[in-house]
Design a protein around this motif. Structure first.
Motif, PDB file in Angstrom:
ATOM      1  N   GLY A 106      -6.319  10.227  -7.123  1.00 26.30           N
ATOM      2  CA  GLY A 106      -7.064  11.513  -6.829  1.00 26.30           C
ATOM      3  C   GLY A 106      -6.215  12.534  -6.500  1.00 26.30           C
ATOM      4  N   GLU A 107      -6.909  13.930  -6.366  1.00 27.71           N
ATOM      5  CA  GLU A 107      -6.104  15.161  -6.273  1.00 27.71           C
ATOM      6  C   GLU A 107      -5.185  15.034  -4.833  1.00 27.71           C
ATOM      7  N   GLU A 108      -5.597  14.241  -3.998  1.00 23.81           N
ATOM      8  CA  GLU A 108      -4.715  14.319  -2.521  1.00 23.81           C
ATOM      9  C   GLU A 108      -3.332  13.470  -2.948  1.00 23.81           C
ATOM     10  N   PHE A 109      -3.577  12.426  -3.738  1.00 25.08           N
ATOM     11  CA  PHE A 109      -2.283  11.892  -4.071  1.00 25.08           C
ATOM     12  C   PHE A 109      -1.326  12.677  -5.111  1.00 25.08           C
ATOM     13  N   LEU A 110      -1.898  13.539  -5.629  1.00 24.57           N
ATOM     14  CA  LEU A 110      -0.944  14.529  -6.476  1.00 24.57           C
ATOM     15  C   LEU A 110      -0.537  15.697  -5.477  1.00 24.57           C
ATOM     16  N   LYS A 111      -1.071  15.908  -4.615  1.00 17.90           N
ATOM     17  CA  LYS A 111      -0.690  17.210  -3.653  1.00 17.90           C
ATOM     18  C   LYS A 111       0.301  16.533  -2.799  1.00 17.90           C
ATOM     19  N   ALA A 112      -0.063  15.529  -2.042  1.00 22.14           N
ATOM     20  CA  ALA A 112       0.494  14.967  -1.046  1.00 22.14           C
ATOM     21  C   ALA A 112       1.977  14.213  -1.301  1.00 22.14           C
ATOM     22  N   LYS A 113       2.899  14.016  -0.556  1.00 26.00           N
ATOM     23  CA  LYS A 113       3.909  13.186  -0.678  1.00 26.00           C
ATOM     24  C   LYS A 113       3.567  11.915  -0.355  1.00 26.00           C
ATOM     25  N   CYS A 114       3.827  10.835  -1.187  1.00 29.31           N
ATOM     26  CA  CYS A 114       3.711   9.638  -1.028  1.00 29.31           C
ATOM     27  C   CYS A 114       4.862   8.846  -0.466  1.00 29.31           C
ATOM     28  N   LEU A 115       4.558   7.920   0.547  1.00 27.43           N
ATOM     29  CA  LEU A 115       5.678   7.297   1.197  1.00 27.43           C
ATOM     30  C   LEU A 115       5.683   5.945   1.197  1.00 27.43           C
ATOM     31  N   GLY A 119      12.055   9.551 -13.235  1.00 28.72           N
ATOM     32  CA  GLY A 119      11.001  10.342 -13.831  1.00 28.72           C
ATOM     33  C   GLY A 119       9.626   9.322 -13.412  1.00 28.72           C
ATOM     34  N   LEU A 120       9.647   8.983 -12.479  1.00 28.12           N
ATOM     35  CA  LEU A 120       8.577   8.257 -11.651  1.00 28.12           C
ATOM     36  C   LEU A 120       7.514   9.109 -11.099  1.00 28.12           C
ATOM     37  N   ALA A 121       6.207   9.034 -11.133  1.00 25.89           N
ATOM     38  CA  ALA A 121       5.250   9.658 -10.420  1.00 25.89           C
ATOM     39  C   ALA A 121       5.566   9.138  -8.876  1.00 25.89           C
ATOM     40  N   GLU A 122       5.181   9.770  -8.157  1.00 31.53           N
ATOM     41  CA  GLU A 122       5.302   9.423  -6.565  1.00 31.53           C
ATOM     42  C   GLU A 122       4.468   8.094  -6.468  1.00 31.53           C
ATOM     43  N   PHE A 123       3.438   8.017  -6.738  1.00 30.50           N
ATOM     44  CA  PHE A 123       2.662   6.813  -6.668  1.00 30.50           C
ATOM     45  C   PHE A 123       3.410   5.636  -7.105  1.00 30.50           C
ATOM     46  N   GLU A 124       3.995   5.733  -8.435  1.00 28.64           N
ATOM     47  CA  GLU A 124       4.763   4.550  -9.072  1.00 28.64           C
ATOM     48  C   GLU A 124       5.977   4.409  -8.326  1.00 28.64           C
ATOM     49  N   LEU A 125       6.647   5.444  -7.698  1.00 29.94           N
ATOM     50  CA  LEU A 125       7.720   4.988  -7.129  1.00 29.94           C
ATOM     51  C   LEU A 125       7.853   4.421  -5.694  1.00 29.94           C
ATOM     52  N   CYS A 126       6.642   4.584  -5.114  1.00 31.70           N
ATOM     53  CA  CYS A 126       6.252   4.111  -3.791  1.00 31.70           C
ATOM     54  C   CYS A 126       5.863   2.459  -4.035  1.00 31.70           C
ATOM     55  N   THR A 127       4.993   2.397  -5.131  1.00 37.33           N
ATOM     56  CA  THR A 127       4.661   0.906  -5.242  1.00 37.33           C
ATOM     57  C   THR A 127       5.676   0.220  -5.872  1.00 37.33           C
ATOM     58  N   LEU A 128       6.843   0.525  -6.743  1.00 34.65           N
ATOM     59  CA  LEU A 128       8.126  -0.128  -6.953  1.00 34.65           C
ATOM     60  C   LEU A 128       8.708  -0.361  -5.874  1.00 34.65           C
ATOM     61  N   GLY A 129       8.946   0.543  -4.909  1.00 40.05           N
ATOM     62  CA  GLY A 129       9.811   0.547  -3.507  1.00 40.05           C
ATOM     63  C   GLY A 129       8.888  -0.479  -2.614  1.00 40.05           C
ATOM     64  N   MET A 142       0.880  -1.241   0.031  1.00 41.46           N
ATOM     65  CA  MET A 142      -0.065  -0.031  -0.059  1.00 41.46           C
ATOM     66  C   MET A 142       0.931   1.134   0.042  1.00 41.46           C
ATOM     67  N   VAL A 143       0.318   2.378  -0.559  1.00 40.56           N
ATOM     68  CA  VAL A 143       1.000   3.620  -0.539  1.00 40.56           C
ATOM     69  C   VAL A 143       0.382   4.332   0.335  1.00 40.56           C
ATOM     70  N   PHE A 144       1.214   4.866   1.242  1.00 43.04           N
ATOM     71  CA  PHE A 144       0.989   5.950   2.454  1.00 43.04           C
ATOM     72  C   PHE A 144       1.205   7.451   1.943  1.00 43.04           C
ATOM     73  N   LEU A 145       0.408   8.338   2.410  1.00 42.26           N
ATOM     74  CA  LEU A 145       0.644   9.679   2.039  1.00 42.26           C
ATOM     75  C   LEU A 145       0.990  10.649   3.254  1.00 42.26           C
ATOM     76  N   GLU A 146       1.733  11.598   3.304  1.00 41.51           N
ATOM     77  CA  GLU A 146       2.112  12.594   4.112  1.00 41.51           C
ATOM     78  C   GLU A 146       1.362  13.744   3.691  1.00 41.51           C
ATOM     79  N   ALA A 147       0.120  13.768   4.287  1.00 40.83           N
ATOM     80  CA  ALA A 147      -0.977  14.946   3.993  1.00 40.83           C
ATOM     81  C   ALA A 147      -1.037  16.097   5.020  1.00 40.83           C
TER      82      ALA A 147
END
Lengths: 175, 144
Positions: free
Chosen positions: B15-24, B88-98, A1-6
């Motif tokens: 969603g917009e929140e994934f684009l704005k927020a930093k994915c971890l 050049g990955l999107a945050e969501f892609e980077l985190c999924t691969l990681g 799963m992917v977490f967020l820092e919101a």
């Protein structure tokens, strides 16, 4: 799963009895109340699960509520959250095995259903230690499973998400 | 069951929140939550205070990221983000691969289909680029 820092901005309510405190004590009261509020709210449809307050950014000037004397403090902070996403590939573990499917859990998400019909060629084997098996692998209690989210819904009454999962697809299934 | 039909992680319609927020990544969250847990434990020993209680959501998440994180060493965790950030990955892609640590480009693109859209990893040279990325990741694991 992917977490967020919101980034979040919440109003924290402090009652008059706590307002006798000055300086650091008032700040602490606000922080304690914020942590309580985040814990109690648990999750929302908009943000997903509230896992932990990460950084406190700002506490703005309080506004008095006339009827009660409570003071509302706008607080900016970042929060670690987790919100399910359709199409996301996640890892979870088997929680319960039923004839018509398997219930998984994955971190804060505790209600994930993997239907028997979306498990391609797995067969249910009943008994005290029930499991699903195919020629190559099996799912039993606590097996780690990589799955894709087909869909989800927000359950307002329980303040949680229910996910529908599938392991039909390349590189999905028990790990 | 109705999902949010307009969003689909596989196509990076998120969603917009994934684009704005930093994915971890899981391993990044593990470091944050373990640090917070230590702070809470220290605080709990000094006074009984509601803020020293650990929420169930926190506890479940900590158990999860400890079980499923591939990288434990904080330096390795930083290197993973650093390495993946070069591609050049999107945050969501980077985190999924990681998080999922695929072994091959075939596995990577099966798990993250959006890699093949947008012209970043096109055709055979694209697959080679993905293989290079995954090899870089496996080196970090090897020397952790």
């Amino acid at each position: 799963m992917v977490f967020l820092e919101a980034e979040m901005s919440w109003n924290v309510l402090i009652s008059p009895s706590q307002l006798d405190r000055k300086g650091l004590l008032l700040r602490k009261a606000i922080i304690v109340r914020l942590l309580e509020d985040v814990t109690n709210r648990r999750a929302s449809k908009e943000h997903g699960y509230y896992i932990a307050v990460n950084q406190l950014k700002a506490i703005s000037e309080g506004k008095v509520r006339e009827l009660t004397g409570d003071v509302l403090f706008p607080v900016s902070f970042t929060c670690i959250t987790q919100k399910p996403m359709k199409g996301e590939v996640m890892v979870g573990h088997v929680d319960r095995i039923l004839k018509h499917g398997v219930f998984l859990k994955s971190g804060p998400v505790e209600s994930i259903f993997l239907a028997e019909k979306s498990m391609s060629n797995y067969k249910y084997i009943g008994g005290e230690n029930a499991m699903f098996m195919n020629d190559h692998s099996k799912l039993e209690k606590d097996t780690a499973v990589r799955f894709k989210v087909l869909g989800f819904r927000w359950m307002e009454a329980d303040r949680q998400f229910q996910l529908l999962a599938t392991i039909a697809g390349d590189f999905l299934g028990p790990l | 069951m109705s999902g949010e039909e307009e969003e689909n992680a596989a196509e990076l319609k998120i969603g917009e929140e994934f684009l704005k927020a930093k994915c971890l990544m899981n391993c990044e969250v593990a470091i944050i939550l373990e640090h917070k847990y230590e702070q809470i434990q220290q605080h709990a020993s000094s006074e009984s205070d509601p803020s020293s209680q650990v929420s169930q959501v926190f506890e479940k998440s900590l158990q999860y990221v400890k079980r499923f994180s591939r990288y434990k060493n904080p330096d390795a965790v930083r290197q993973v983000r650093e390495t993946l950030s070069r591609y050049g990955l999107a945050e969501f892609e980077l985190c999924t691969l990681g998080n999922l640590c695929p072994d091959t480009s075939g596995e990577a693109t099966a798990l993250v289909p959006s890699l093949k859209s947008g012209g970043r990893f096109v055709g055979d040279p694209g697959d080679e680029k993905i293989e290079k990325m995954l090899n870089d990741l496996s080196l970090i694991k090897k020397f952790e």
